[in-house]
Scaffold this motif. Structure first.
Motif, PDB file in Angstrom:
ATOM      1  N   SER A   1      -9.216  -5.545   6.174  1.00  0.00           N
ATOM      2  CA  SER A   1      -7.988  -6.766   5.586  1.00  0.00           C
ATOM      3  C   SER A   1      -6.819  -5.865   5.791  1.00  0.00           C
ATOM      4  CB  SER A   1      -8.077  -6.446   3.840  1.00  0.00           C
ATOM      5  OG  SER A   1      -8.401  -5.795   3.474  1.00  0.00           O
ATOM      6  N   ASN A   2      -5.091  -6.097   5.580  1.00  0.00           N
ATOM      7  CA  ASN A   2      -4.161  -5.574   5.048  1.00  0.00           C
ATOM      8  C   ASN A   2      -4.178  -5.014   6.247  1.00  0.00           C
ATOM      9  OD1 ASN A   2      -3.999  -6.003   2.789  1.00  0.00           O
ATOM     10  ND2 ASN A   2      -5.104  -4.256   2.380  1.00  0.00           N
TER      11      ASN A   2
ATOM     12  N   SER B   1      -3.130 -10.215   6.419  1.00  0.00           N
ATOM     13  CA  SER B   1      -3.371 -10.155   5.889  1.00  0.00           C
ATOM     14  C   SER B   1      -5.081  -9.795   6.383  1.00  0.00           C
ATOM     15  CB  SER B   1      -3.022 -11.058   4.558  1.00  0.00           C
ATOM     16  OG  SER B   1      -2.422 -10.616   3.899  1.00  0.00           O
TER      17      SER B   1
ATOM     18  N   ARG C   1       1.629  -7.980  11.341  1.00  0.00           N
ATOM     19  CA  ARG C   1       1.135  -7.431  10.039  1.00  0.00           C
ATOM     20  C   ARG C   1       0.047  -8.470   9.695  1.00  0.00           C
ATOM     21  NH1 ARG C   1       4.522  -7.580   6.132  1.00  0.00           N
ATOM     22  NH2 ARG C   1       3.710  -6.262   5.688  1.00  0.00           N
TER      23      ARG C   1
ATOM     24  N   ARG D   1      -5.309  -7.851  -5.246  1.00  0.00           N
ATOM     25  CA  ARG D   1      -4.599  -9.149  -4.754  1.00  0.00           C
ATOM     26  C   ARG D   1      -5.325 -10.977  -5.058  1.00  0.00           C
ATOM     27  NH1 ARG D   1      -4.216  -5.734  -1.253  1.00  0.00           N
ATOM     28  NH2 ARG D   1      -2.159  -4.359  -0.239  1.00  0.00           N
TER      29      ARG D   1
ATOM     30  N   SER E   1      -8.806   3.215   3.115  1.00  0.00           N
ATOM     31  CA  SER E   1      -7.321   3.318   3.580  1.00  0.00           C
ATOM     32  C   SER E   1      -7.791   4.026   5.209  1.00  0.00           C
ATOM     33  CB  SER E   1      -6.502   3.398   3.189  1.00  0.00           C
ATOM     34  OG  SER E   1      -6.213   2.693   1.866  1.00  0.00           O
TER      35      SER E   1
ATOM     36  N   ASP F   1       0.711  -1.436  -0.076  1.00  0.00           N
ATOM     37  CA  ASP F   1       0.145  -0.266  -0.319  1.00  0.00           C
ATOM     38  C   ASP F   1       0.861   1.414   0.412  1.00  0.00           C
ATOM     39  OD1 ASP F   1       0.762   0.190   2.306  1.00  0.00           O
ATOM     40  OD2 ASP F   1      -0.664   0.197   3.632  1.00  0.00           O
TER      41      ASP F   1
ATOM     42  N   THR G   1      -2.030  -3.764   9.708  1.00  0.00           N
ATOM     43  CA  THR G   1      -0.564  -3.988  10.571  1.00  0.00           C
ATOM     44  C   THR G   1      -0.870  -2.977  11.990  1.00  0.00           C
ATOM     45  OG1 THR G   1       0.293  -3.799   8.520  1.00  0.00           O
ATOM     46  CG2 THR G   1       1.599  -2.416  10.116  1.00  0.00           C
TER      47      THR G   1
END
Length: 733
Positions: free
Chosen positions: A725-726, A537, A535, A479, A673, A203, A728
């Motif tokens: 998702s993603n 997914s 981290r 993805r 995001s 990202d 972190t």
């Protein structure tokens, strides 16, 4: 070694493709495309004409934006994409670019290359590599070998720059391209260069720094009507204006690597504005600090000390930003090697491996070829046009050497949920995800004082866990990965889940502690090692680190290969704050550190059964106390509504709201995001709509400590969902 014939080295990049030609006498030269070594990787296709590449594709896109795909590499996980009024195989689009390179090599050398070296990111799966191999085959390339990009870069470091890496010294390859960031730690061993550790951020890339420039220009020119035309162009003229704006923003970013000031003309608004390097650095720093933090984490994963680093090589066009070298130098105490054209390093270095052809990787087994119709598909094109500009990433400000701590959550009162439809069984993600989940998200709560929360950890019943879920059919933009033998792997994964148990389900349908707390029960003893980052997914799914505890509260949680869906089990009929569906993350036996960041993507927001539901909402809460009575939380809704709410001892003390232009439809609504930055004095939330727009809210913290964070579905109705998702988490102090 004398070669019989020329060899071609190709670095197929997100925004640009670079190729070098090595002749039989050993001389190496770059191929030029329209007098430049950088061939734009974009492709253009219409109903009846040939597929155009490079500058031809860029020019054609000005008149017909829907036929242009600027970044085919970012479609590597998609079998097909909609382009020029029809569905097309992604490997065929990549093949068009590779064929253009091969044709130029043949023109320069006078014959087809005897062999080809194709580079690929170190973190790519075999499925992605198989797609690249299929593209090379479709392009008619012969004698193809593959090499990982950091290996090619290390070979350049040795062969071209003349640096000698000893047996005990390692090279850090910091690869900051247009679409992604990758970092690798490599070492020269007895059998050549080996990759000790590699990681990346999907990202963050140069495209996202272009968005930093656009956002700055937006802040200086308050004309919502004009910016609405630039953000959501409807006419061909507006599309051209939008493309011009983003191209000029990229040029300004590049100019700031050489000068301290750059000017940009904003079309439609019809004003010329400027941005200074200081302003750019301030806005770009959070993104760049994430890359530096990941570099430190990768060095730790490789077990490499500072003394064992023999060099830091900057690769990729975005790595020439001066602040990159500054941050790396300050952190590693080692001056990075900066090239004048860092985009050329990988392709050039790949050809030095031709002398050691046994070290080139053979093509992987062919990927399943997706047949595309020879005539236009009778279906509506996807909601997201391929001309969509780069997404604004969720920037996580990270610094090395954090020391996280956590407290166990206190017991929460159990509240029986109302009857709800049968919950879908959580799915254990496969190693290679095959499809994206149907993203979903829930709304921000209205600003009314909450009642005392009564948390219950509710989970799918044991019987539901034995039923394999239906595969998700919604398309994913960036993805999806094709996986061979997916059914067998999925079956094994489900069996493993039943044997091992989910983090929030001990096989009884209840939380292990029986009270919604992530601690207690029969979970293994905690390790005392610090945890700098998490981290995932699909957050909360198949957690392998016993220091990280996930707990579902008033929620059913469904795992997919690349996202986690949190569904509400209770409505607002009970009480305001007692209705939120939560997936809590805490650190076992320790409190969260004083400063940390959380970044994630939220999408697929749904809110059934109520009019005026803002299309669903969801977000994140930072709980300063384990009892759940004091916390800060934010929501983002499908219609772009962003809200920040402060709760102290179950009482609302104020809120802030923003209105963000909704992002493009991802098949089940927009995706956003999110970056949440927490310090001992403030909480800052930035929400980006992935088309260049963002909103930021900052408020003083309710407390100087944090017990845990919660991913939440917040809309009032039973069955409301949000997908995450993603994810972190990074400790910063």
């Amino acid at each position: 070694m004398t070669l019989s014939g020329a060899w071609l080295g190709i670095d197929f990049g997100t925004s640009s493709t670079v190729a070098f030609l090595r002749r039989g006498d050993g001389t190496v030269t770059p191929l030029l495309f329209d007098a430049s070594p950088l061939l734009p990787s974009g492709v253009f296709a219409d109903d009846d004409g040939p597929v155009l590449t490079g500058a031809d594709a860029v020019r054609a896109a000005a008149g017909s934006p829907a036929g242009y795909e600027p970044n085919p590499k970012q479609r590597i996980d998609d079998a097909t994409t909609w382009l020029g009024g029809r569905e097309r195989a992604v490997h065929g689009l990549i093949a068009a670019v590779l064929r253009r390179v091969a044709d130029e090599a043949c023109r320069v050398a006078g014959t087809d290359p005897a062999g080809v070296v194709l580079t690929y990111p170190a973190g790519w799966s075999r499925a992605r590599l198989a797609v690249l191999a299929a593209a090379a085959d479709a392009a008619g390339l012969a004698g193809v070998g593959f090499v990982r990009e950091p290996v090619a870069a290390a070979t350049y470091f040795d062969g071209v720059l003349g640096h000698d890496l000893g047996q005990r010294q390692c090279l850090v390859v910091y690869d900051f391209g247009a679409g992604t960031f990758d970092v690798s730690v490599v070492r020269r061993g007895a059998d050549g260069v080996e990759v000790l550790a590699a990681d990346g951020l999907t990202d963050i890339g140069g495209n996202d720094l272009d968005a930093v420039v656009v956002d700055h220009l937006r802040s200086l020119s308050a004309d919502p009507v004009a910016w609405g035309r630039l953000d959501w162009p409807q006419s061909a003229a507006d599309h051209r204006a939008r493309r011009s704006l983003w191209a000029d923003a990229r040029s300004a970013k590049e100019q700031l690597t050489r000068h301290t000031r750059a000017e940009v003309h904003v079309p439609v608004v019809d004003v010329t504005l400027h941005i200074t390097r200081e302003e750019f650095d301030a806005a770009a720093r959070p993104h760049l600090e994430r890359t530096v933090a990941l570099t430190i984490a990768t060095l730790r994963a490789a077990g490499v000390s500072r003394e064992a680093i023999g060099g830091v090589l900057l690769v990729g066009g975005s790595s020439r930003i001066p602040l990159v070298a500054t941050l790396l130098h300050r952190t590693l105490r080692l001056a990075p090697t900066v090239m004048e054209q860092p985009e050329l390093v990988v392709a050039h270095g790949s050809l030095f491996l031709v002398d050691q052809q046994d070290r080139l990787e053979p093509p992987p087994p062919p990927a399943p070829v997706v047949a595309t119709p020879s005539t236009p598909v009778v279906a509506a094109p996807p909601a997201v046009p391929s001309a969509t500009p780069p997404a604004v990433p969720s920037a996580v400000t990270s610094r090395p050497l954090p020391t996280p701590a956590s407290e166990a959550l206190a017991t929460a009162q159990t509240v029986p949920p109302p009857a709800t439809p049968a919950e879908p069984a959580p799915v254990v993600p496969m190693t290679e995800p095959t499809r994206d989940p149907a993203t979903a998200a829930a709304p921000p709560p209205a600003v009314t004082p909450p009642a005392e929360p009564q948390a219950q950890a509710t989970t799918p019943s044991p019987s539901a866990a034995q039923t394999a879920p239906e595969p998700v059919t919604g398309p994913r933009r960036r993805r999806r990965v094709v996986v061979a033998a997916a059914a067998g792997v999925a079956a094994l994964a489900v069996v493993a889940a039943l044997l091992i148990g989910r983090p929030w389900d001990n096989g009884t349908g209840r939380d292990p502690s029986g009270d919604g707390s992530p601690t207690g029960g029969s979970q293994p003893a905690a390790t005392q090692a610090s945890l700098d980052s998490v981290r995932r997914s699909a957050p909360g799914c198949e957690e392998s680190d016993e220091r990280v505890v996930w707990t579902a509260v008033r929620a059913s949680v469904t795992c997919s290969a690349a996202a986690t869906t949190v569904s509400k089990q209770v409505g607002w009929d009970i009480a305001y704050t007692q209705s939120y569906a939560e997936l809590r993350m805490s650190l076992r036996d320790r409190q969260l550190p004083g400063a940390f960041t959380v970044a994630f993507t939220i999408g697929g927001l749904s809110a059934p059964g109520r009019n005026g539901n803002r299309n669903g909402c969801g977000g994140l809460a930072v709980h300063s106390a384990p009892d759940g009575h004091t916390y800060d939380y934010f929501n983002v809704c499908g219609d772009g509504w962003v809200e920040f709410v402060r709760i102290v001892n179950d009482a609302g003390t104020g809120n802030q709201t923003r209105q963000l232009t909704p992002g493009p439809d991802q098949g089940s609504g927009p995706a956003y995001s999110v970056l949440v930055t927490v310090t001992t004095s403030a909480v800052t939330v930035t929400v980006s709509n992935n088309v260049g727009g963002s909103e930021t809210i900052t408020a003083a913290t309710a407390s100087t400590t944090s017990a845990y964070v919660s991913l939440m579905t917040t809309w009032r109705n039973v069955g409301a969902t949000a997908s995450f998702s993603n994810f972190t988490y990074s400790a910063t102090g």
